[in-house]
Design an enzyme around this catalytic site. Structure first.
Site, PDB file in Angstrom:
ATOM      1  N   LYS A 172       0.834  -1.207   0.000  1.00 14.27           N
ATOM      2  CA  LYS A 172       0.000   0.000   0.000  1.00 14.27           C
ATOM      3  C   LYS A 172       0.864   1.250   0.000  1.00 14.27           C
ATOM      4  CE  LYS A 172      -3.873  -2.409   2.125  1.00 14.27           C
ATOM      5  NZ  LYS A 172      -4.482  -2.893   3.358  1.00 14.27           N
ATOM      6  N   ASP A 229     -11.546   2.267   3.475  1.00 19.66           N
ATOM      7  CA  ASP A 229     -11.703   0.810   3.370  1.00 19.66           C
ATOM      8  C   ASP A 229     -13.156   0.433   3.087  1.00 19.66           C
ATOM      9  OD1 ASP A 229      -9.683  -1.056   3.313  1.00 19.66           O
ATOM     10  OD2 ASP A 229      -9.398  -1.108   5.481  1.00 19.66           O
ATOM     11  N   GLN A 269      -5.257  -1.812   9.465  1.00 19.19           N
ATOM     12  CA  GLN A 269      -5.029  -3.113   8.838  1.00 19.19           C
ATOM     13  C   GLN A 269      -5.569  -4.243   9.725  1.00 19.19           C
ATOM     14  OE1 GLN A 269      -3.605  -3.702   5.719  1.00 19.19           O
ATOM     15  NE2 GLN A 269      -4.207  -5.811   6.070  1.00 19.19           N
TER      16      GLN A 269
END
Length: 310
Positions: free
Chosen positions: A70, A137, A114
């Site tokens: 990322k 997200d 995460q």
């Protein structure tokens, strides 16, 4: 730039027809180029670069690899990125306090935490603590709810990537029978919702199957499109797929392998060698849906920076 890529990797079926291998890496590279061009236009107009932050807790190998990808992808498209690494023994209260800081940071367009998290931290509490306007997200209940009724929102990355692949390969979805195997909140449920929404890609008749579904093979044999997202290696076999079906394999399970240096390989939910010769289109693992997930996160961050959703 042309928004469509036709696959150049062909798969010969027993009938002699050619199926197409969906190249997620090529599509993701194309989308990154488009995002980078938009970023440069923003900077030229005197605006700041989009800024994405990632919180990672602990030292899970898979999570560290994903976060590194990322950060690298942010560099490739010209984003500012911030990595916040916390130790595995961080308390839930400390993590929530860090999330609150990021929520209030006006220089930050979006951020993610995460997953998975250590067991002493509630993932749902963390997801709901993120400001939905920075939830790139797409996991916050507000974004999920807005998506389910077709309102502008941040769509979770993997379902968004699947939809983008279908669109760029111009795969017909209108009026098609689509079977989604798996009912997770991250992939199964949202991709089923997207496939049934009005417009293209969408307007499909969707069946969601799971561990309690009876007659699964019969249901799959009627499907024009199968999205396998249950996390069981090689679950979907050749005898479950009708000729000409489109197969989207979301699975990425590490399995032992004697042919790789690491001793492991990534396996999808589809038994590729059996299923591929019967398909019109199929995603490989790796190189199919996976590369699109990070790209979708970048697209959400760009939308956030441009203020085009909220």
């Amino acid at each position: 730039m042309n928004n469509n890529i036709k696959g150049n990797a062909n798969l010969k079926s027993p009938s002699g027809d050619l199926g197409v291998l969906i190249d997620g890496k090529a599509i993701s590279d194309q989308v990154k180029q488009e995002i980078a061009a938009e970023v440069e236009a923003m900077v030229a107009a005197g605006k700041r670069r989009p800024h994405l932050a990632v919180i990672i807790v602990g030292h899970d190998g898979g999570s560290e690899t994903y976060v590194a990808h990322k950060v690298k992808s942010c560099e490739q498209v010209g984003f500012t990125s911030t990595k916040i690494a916390l130790e595995a023994d961080v308390t839930e209260a400390e993590l929530l306090a860090k999330i609150d800081q990021l929520n209030k940071n006006p220089e930050l367009d979006g951020f993610i935490v995460q997953l998975p998290l250590p067991k002493h931290i509630s993932e749902q509490k963390v997801i709901e603590a993120i400001d939905y306007r920075k939830d790139v997200d797409g996991f916050h209940p507000i974004n999920v709810g807005r998506m389910s009724i077709g309102l502008p929102c941040y769509v979770s990355a993997t379902p968004s990537g699947i939809i983008e692949l279908l669109k760029r390969y111009e795969i017909p979805t209108v009026g098609k029978k689509c079977v989604v195997i798996g009912r997770s909140n991250i992939v199964g449920k949202p991709v089923a919702s997207l496939m049934m929404q009005k417009g293209y890609p969408g307007d499909a008749t969707v069946t969601v199957c799971h561990s309690r579904t009876s007659n699964l093979k019969k249901i799959c044999l009627e499907a024009d499109i199968i999205i396998a997202a249950l996390g069981q290696p090689e679950f979907l076999t050749g005898d479950m797929v009708k000729p000409g079906a489109v197969i989207i394999d979301v699975g990425t399970t590490r399995v032992p392998s004697a042919t790789t240096k690491s001793g492991f390989r990534l396996s999808g939910d589809v038994k590729f060698d059996e299923v591929a010769p019967k398909c019109s289109y199929i995603t490989p693992v790796p190189g199919g849906v996976g590369p699109m997930t990070i790209v979708s996160l970048l697209k959400n961050t760009l939308l956030a920076a441009k203020g085009e959703v909220y």
